[in-house]
Design a protein around this motif. Sequence first.
Motif, PDB file in Angstrom:
ATOM      1  N   VAL A 120       0.842  -1.201   0.000  1.00 57.82           N
ATOM      2  CA  VAL A 120       0.000   0.000   0.000  1.00 57.82           C
ATOM      3  C   VAL A 120       0.877   1.251   0.000  1.00 57.82           C
ATOM      4  CG1 VAL A 120      -1.635   1.345   1.407  1.00 57.82           C
ATOM      5  CG2 VAL A 120      -1.965  -1.129   1.118  1.00 57.82           C
ATOM      6  N   LEU A 121       1.895   1.250   0.851  1.00 54.37           N
ATOM      7  CA  LEU A 121       2.731   2.457   0.968  1.00 54.37           C
ATOM      8  C   LEU A 121       3.554   2.674  -0.307  1.00 54.37           C
ATOM      9  CD1 LEU A 121       3.784   2.000   4.696  1.00 54.37           C
ATOM     10  CD2 LEU A 121       2.194   3.693   3.778  1.00 54.37           C
ATOM     11  N   ALA A 122       3.855   1.577  -1.012  1.00 60.21           N
ATOM     12  CA  ALA A 122       4.624   1.712  -2.255  1.00 60.21           C
ATOM     13  C   ALA A 122       3.718   2.035  -3.445  1.00 60.21           C
ATOM     14  CB  ALA A 122       5.388   0.410  -2.521  1.00 60.21           C
ATOM     15  N   GLY A 123       2.415   2.066  -3.225  1.00 60.08           N
ATOM     16  CA  GLY A 123       1.487   2.373  -4.314  1.00 60.08           C
ATOM     17  C   GLY A 123       1.280   1.210  -5.262  1.00 60.08           C
ATOM     18  N   ARG A 124       1.615  -0.010  -4.808  1.00 63.67           N
ATOM     19  CA  ARG A 124       1.418  -1.183  -5.670  1.00 63.67           C
ATOM     20  C   ARG A 124      -0.015  -1.697  -5.515  1.00 63.67           C
ATOM     21  NH1 ARG A 124       7.030  -2.512  -3.996  1.00 63.67           N
ATOM     22  NH2 ARG A 124       6.266  -3.603  -2.163  1.00 63.67           N
ATOM     23  N   PRO A 125      -0.563  -2.309  -6.552  1.00 65.27           N
ATOM     24  CA  PRO A 125      -1.899  -2.907  -6.375  1.00 65.27           C
ATOM     25  C   PRO A 125      -1.828  -4.058  -5.382  1.00 65.27           C
ATOM     26  CG  PRO A 125      -0.968  -3.452  -8.537  1.00 65.27           C
ATOM     27  CD  PRO A 125       0.004  -2.525  -7.887  1.00 65.27           C
ATOM     28  N   LEU A 126      -2.938  -4.331  -4.702  1.00 67.65           N
ATOM     29  CA  LEU A 126      -2.945  -5.444  -3.757  1.00 67.65           C
ATOM     30  C   LEU A 126      -2.819  -6.769  -4.503  1.00 67.65           C
ATOM     31  CD1 LEU A 126      -5.744  -4.538  -1.168  1.00 67.65           C
ATOM     32  CD2 LEU A 126      -3.291  -4.040  -1.091  1.00 67.65           C
ATOM     33  N   ASN A 127      -2.161  -7.710  -3.854  1.00 67.15           N
ATOM     34  CA  ASN A 127      -2.089  -9.074  -4.379  1.00 67.15           C
ATOM     35  C   ASN A 127      -3.356  -9.805  -3.924  1.00 67.15           C
ATOM     36  OD1 ASN A 127      -1.618 -11.723  -4.921  1.00 67.15           O
ATOM     37  ND2 ASN A 127       0.411 -11.804  -3.975  1.00 67.15           N
ATOM     38  N   ARG A 128      -4.327  -9.898  -4.812  1.00 65.23           N
ATOM     39  CA  ARG A 128      -5.646 -10.403  -4.407  1.00 65.23           C
ATOM     40  C   ARG A 128      -5.588 -11.853  -3.944  1.00 65.23           C
ATOM     41  NH1 ARG A 128     -10.386  -9.632  -7.877  1.00 65.23           N
ATOM     42  NH2 ARG A 128     -11.468  -9.411  -5.903  1.00 65.23           N
ATOM     43  N   LYS A 129      -4.566 -12.586  -4.412  1.00 70.75           N
ATOM     44  CA  LYS A 129      -4.462 -13.999  -4.016  1.00 70.75           C
ATOM     45  C   LYS A 129      -4.113 -14.141  -2.534  1.00 70.75           C
ATOM     46  CE  LYS A 129      -3.280 -16.045  -8.371  1.00 70.75           C
ATOM     47  NZ  LYS A 129      -2.194 -15.929  -9.312  1.00 70.75           N
ATOM     48  N   ARG A 130      -3.618 -13.051  -1.918  1.00 68.80           N
ATOM     49  CA  ARG A 130      -3.223 -13.145  -0.509  1.00 68.80           C
ATOM     50  C   ARG A 130      -4.213 -12.466   0.437  1.00 68.80           C
ATOM     51  NH1 ARG A 130       2.109 -15.146   0.095  1.00 68.80           N
ATOM     52  NH2 ARG A 130       1.510 -15.368   2.280  1.00 68.80           N
ATOM     53  N   ILE A 131      -5.291 -11.941  -0.117  1.00 69.35           N
ATOM     54  CA  ILE A 131      -6.237 -11.220   0.750  1.00 69.35           C
ATOM     55  C   ILE A 131      -7.039 -12.211   1.601  1.00 69.35           C
ATOM     56  CG2 ILE A 131      -8.317  -9.773   0.759  1.00 69.35           C
ATOM     57  CD1 ILE A 131      -7.204  -8.281  -1.613  1.00 69.35           C
ATOM     58  N   CYS A 132      -7.030 -11.992   2.905  1.00 69.13           N
ATOM     59  CA  CYS A 132      -7.765 -12.860   3.835  1.00 69.13           C
ATOM     60  C   CYS A 132      -9.255 -12.772   3.537  1.00 69.13           C
ATOM     61  CB  CYS A 132      -7.486 -12.403   5.272  1.00 69.13           C
ATOM     62  SG  CYS A 132      -8.537 -13.207   6.509  1.00 69.13           S
ATOM     63  N   ARG A 133      -9.890 -13.924   3.358  1.00 70.29           N
ATOM     64  CA  ARG A 133     -11.339 -13.960   3.100  1.00 70.29           C
ATOM     65  C   ARG A 133     -12.099 -14.427   4.340  1.00 70.29           C
ATOM     66  NH1 ARG A 133     -11.447 -10.452  -0.960  1.00 70.29           N
ATOM     67  NH2 ARG A 133     -10.127 -11.090  -2.681  1.00 70.29           N
ATOM     68  N   THR A 134     -11.468 -14.364   5.474  1.00 71.55           N
ATOM     69  CA  THR A 134     -12.058 -14.706   6.782  1.00 71.55           C
ATOM     70  C   THR A 134     -12.691 -16.098   6.796  1.00 71.55           C
ATOM     71  OG1 THR A 134     -14.226 -13.612   6.420  1.00 71.55           O
ATOM     72  CG2 THR A 134     -12.438 -12.259   7.324  1.00 71.55           C
ATOM     73  N   LEU A 135     -11.882 -17.081   6.388  1.00 69.40           N
ATOM     74  CA  LEU A 135     -12.329 -18.474   6.462  1.00 69.40           C
ATOM     75  C   LEU A 135     -12.218 -19.026   7.886  1.00 69.40           C
ATOM     76  CD1 LEU A 135     -10.653 -19.907   3.224  1.00 69.40           C
ATOM     77  CD2 LEU A 135     -12.995 -19.129   3.520  1.00 69.40           C
ATOM     78  N   SER A 136     -11.549 -18.270   8.763  1.00 73.31           N
ATOM     79  CA  SER A 136     -11.440 -18.596  10.200  1.00 73.31           C
ATOM     80  C   SER A 136     -10.600 -19.830  10.494  1.00 73.31           C
ATOM     81  CB  SER A 136     -12.827 -18.748  10.857  1.00 73.31           C
ATOM     82  OG  SER A 136     -13.476 -17.506  10.919  1.00 73.31           O
ATOM     83  N   GLU A 137      -9.812 -20.295   9.537  1.00 74.87           N
ATOM     84  CA  GLU A 137      -8.990 -21.470   9.830  1.00 74.87           C
ATOM     85  C   GLU A 137      -7.887 -21.149  10.847  1.00 74.87           C
ATOM     86  OE1 GLU A 137      -7.863 -23.870   6.545  1.00 74.87           O
ATOM     87  OE2 GLU A 137      -9.910 -23.945   5.789  1.00 74.87           O
ATOM     88  N   CYS A 138      -7.479 -19.863  10.914  1.00 76.52           N
ATOM     89  CA  CYS A 138      -6.476 -19.491  11.914  1.00 76.52           C
ATOM     90  C   CYS A 138      -7.038 -19.626  13.325  1.00 76.52           C
ATOM     91  CB  CYS A 138      -5.952 -18.075  11.668  1.00 76.52           C
ATOM     92  SG  CYS A 138      -7.233 -16.818  11.531  1.00 76.52           S
ATOM     93  N   THR A 139      -8.363 -19.561  13.467  1.00 79.01           N
ATOM     94  CA  THR A 139      -8.991 -19.758  14.777  1.00 79.01           C
ATOM     95  C   THR A 139      -9.373 -21.217  14.971  1.00 79.01           C
ATOM     96  OG1 THR A 139      -9.866 -17.505  14.656  1.00 79.01           O
ATOM     97  CG2 THR A 139     -10.862 -18.954  16.291  1.00 79.01           C
ATOM     98  N   THR A 140      -9.807 -21.860  13.899  1.00 80.19           N
ATOM     99  CA  THR A 140     -10.222 -23.267  14.003  1.00 80.19           C
ATOM    100  C   THR A 140      -9.027 -24.173  14.341  1.00 80.19           C
ATOM    101  OG1 THR A 140     -12.088 -22.984  12.517  1.00 80.19           O
ATOM    102  CG2 THR A 140     -11.179 -25.198  12.670  1.00 80.19           C
ATOM    103  N   ALA A 141      -7.868 -23.883  13.746  1.00 80.98           N
ATOM    104  CA  ALA A 141      -6.697 -24.760  13.955  1.00 80.98           C
ATOM    105  C   ALA A 141      -6.392 -24.947  15.448  1.00 80.98           C
ATOM    106  CB  ALA A 141      -5.486 -24.209  13.205  1.00 80.98           C
ATOM    107  N   PRO A 142      -6.198 -23.882  16.208  1.00 83.25           N
ATOM    108  CA  PRO A 142      -5.894 -24.093  17.626  1.00 83.25           C
ATOM    109  C   PRO A 142      -7.035 -24.728  18.405  1.00 83.25           C
ATOM    110  CG  PRO A 142      -6.027 -21.740  17.112  1.00 83.25           C
ATOM    111  CD  PRO A 142      -6.046 -22.475  15.813  1.00 83.25           C
ATOM    112  N   ARG A 143      -8.278 -24.502  17.971  1.00 82.28           N
ATOM    113  CA  ARG A 143      -9.389 -25.167  18.658  1.00 82.28           C
ATOM    114  C   ARG A 143      -9.248 -26.674  18.499  1.00 82.28           C
ATOM    115  NH1 ARG A 143      -9.702 -20.554  20.249  1.00 82.28           N
ATOM    116  NH2 ARG A 143     -11.428 -19.123  19.937  1.00 82.28           N
ATOM    117  N   LYS A 144      -8.551 -27.095  17.426  1.00 82.80           N
ATOM    118  CA  LYS A 144      -8.358 -28.528  17.180  1.00 82.80           C
ATOM    119  C   LYS A 144      -6.976 -28.992  17.644  1.00 82.80           C
ATOM    120  CE  LYS A 144     -11.433 -28.657  13.143  1.00 82.80           C
ATOM    121  NZ  LYS A 144     -12.552 -29.329  13.759  1.00 82.80           N
ATOM    122  N   GLY A 145      -6.295 -28.134  18.388  1.00 83.52           N
ATOM    123  CA  GLY A 145      -4.996 -28.519  18.940  1.00 83.52           C
ATOM    124  C   GLY A 145      -3.840 -28.345  17.966  1.00 83.52           C
TER     125      GLY A 145
END
Length: 495
Positions: A448-473
Motif C-alpha cells: 500500500v505504501l509503495a502504491g502497488r496494487p494489492l495481491n488479491r491472491k493473498r487477501i484474507c477472506r475470513t475463512l477462520s482457519e487461523c482460529t479453528t486450527a488451535p481449537r483442534k490442537g
Amino acid sequence: MIQQNPAGPRPHYKPVAQLKDAETFRAYAASLRLDLPIDDVVEPAPGGPLAQPYTLAAKVPHGGTPAGPARVIGNRFCILPMEGWDGTPDGLPTELTERRWRNFGLSGAKLIFGGEAAAVRHEGRANPRQLMMIPETMKGMESLRRALAEAHAERFGETADLVIGLQLTHSGRFCRPDDNKKPEPKIAYHHPLLDRLFGISPDFPLITDGELEGLIGDFVKAGTLAGELGFDFVDVKACHGYLGHELLSAFSRPGPYGGNLRNRSRFMREIIRGLKRDAPALRIGVRLSAFDFPPFRPDAPGGTGRCLHGPEDGEYPYAFGADPENPQTVSLGEVFELIGMLRDLGTELVCVTAGSPYYNPHIQRPALFPPSDGYAPPEDPLAGVARQMRVTSEIKAEFPDLAVIGSAYTYLQEWLPHAAQRSVREGRTDFAGLGRMVLSYPGLPEDVLAGRPLNRKRICRTLSECTTAPRKGLVSGCYPLDPFYRDRTVRRPQT
Ligand SMILES: Cc1cc2nc3c(=O)[nH]c(=O)nc-3n(C[C@H](O)[C@H](O)[C@H](O)COP(=O)(O)O)c2cc1C
C-alpha cells in the motif's frame, strides 16, 4: 485444509470481493445502514495519510527519572497481537513463532502492538503453547524481538521509527496451561451464562484478593523484564474475556476488586502504577475490549448465532461497555472514565477491540465463515467492522492526546486500505491495526505504501482457519493462503 463449519456463509451477506468499485461498496454499506467511509484512491508514501509519522511525546521527568526522548512511529499501520499456539511447554518461542514475528517486521508496519499474548505466569496461559514473559524465558523473548527488528532493518533499512510492544496477559476464566482440553479457570466473579457455558459450578472459588495482588506483582515483573529486553512498551491486556477484562465487569464481586469502577479497575491501575515505579522508561499501552455483548451460540448445530440473553431476561450487568438494559447496545460512559484514569496514570497507547473470541466472536473478529466452535454470523460482518470503527472514533474524539489504534479491518478485504486511509485522514483513528490480514498477506502495508496494487491472491477472506486450527490442537497460521502452512504437513512444533 481444515474442515469448514457447514453453516456459513449466509447467502444474503454479499462477499466483499463482489463489491468491485467504491460506489458499489458505498451503496452496499448504505443498504445495511452502516457508516463505513472509504476513500476512492489510496495515496502512497511519502504524501499519503497512512505514510505519515506519529510522534509519542517525550517522557516528562519525575522523581529521579530523567526525561525520555520523543519516539517517532514511522507510519500508521499497526500489527495487532496474534498468537500462533506454537511456543514450547516452557513458554519459549519456536521457529514458527520466530517466523511470524519476522513477518511482522517485514510487513512495513511501524507499530507492533504486543506481538502476541505472553502470560506472566504458567497458570495464566490460555494454552500450553502460549509464550511466557518470566526470567526463564528472557533469552527467547529477546531473540523474538530482535528477529522482528532485524527483518525490518533488512527490508527497510532502519528501525529508529519502529516501535515494538509486548502484550502481557493472564487468561483468567480461559486458562488452559497444561492441556488444551483441560480448563483451569481463575474467575473474578460468577457469571451466570459463562459459568454455564464453560462448566463452572456455583461453588467454584473466586480468585482471591491476595492472588490478584500477587499477580499484579507478576505483571510488573514481566513488564520490567520486557523493558530490559528492549521492548518499547508493554500492553497490559484488558480484552477478550481474559482476567484484566473480566475484572472490569466484576460488579458483583465483594471487596477491593469489585463493585464500583475504581475497584473494578484497581487491578489495571495497580499494574500500571507498579510499572511506572519499577520501569519508568517503559511506555504503557492497553488493549481494551471497549464494549462487550452477552454470549452467542448457534441456534442449531452449524446454525446462526443467537444471543443467549433476551429482553425477557431482564438486566444484563456483565458486559463492560454495554447498556445493562439493552446489552447489545454500546455504552461508553464507564469506558471513557476508565481510559481517563489509565491516561492519568501514564498510559499512552490504547488499542480498541471488543468482546471475546470464546463467546461472541462476530463482534470481535467479523468473519463470513465461522470457526469450528463458532456460529454463522448473525449480522453482516461489515456491521461488526463498522461498530468497532465507530467506537474507535468516539474514543479518539474523547482522548485526542492518546495514540489510538483501531482493530477488525480485515473483513474489509480489498477496501481495507481505503477505509484505513479515510479513518486516519479524518482523525477517527491514529493507526489501522491488522490482525488476520497479516497472517495471509504480511506485505500488505508495504504494498500500500509503495502504491502497488494489492495481491488479491493473498487477501484474507475470513475463512477462520487461523482460529479453528488451535481449537483442534494445531498450531495457528493461514492454512488457505500462506504457502508455508498450506504445504506443510501439520505437526506439533518441535520443542
Ligand atoms: C489466530 C488469532 C490469534 C489472535 N491472538 C491474539 C492475541 O494474542 N492477543 C490479542 O489481543 N488478540 C489476538 N487476536 C485478535 C486480533 O488481534 C484482532 O483483534 C482480530 O483478529 C480482529 O482484527 P482483524 O479483523 O484485523 O483480524 C487473535 C486473532 C486471531 C485470528
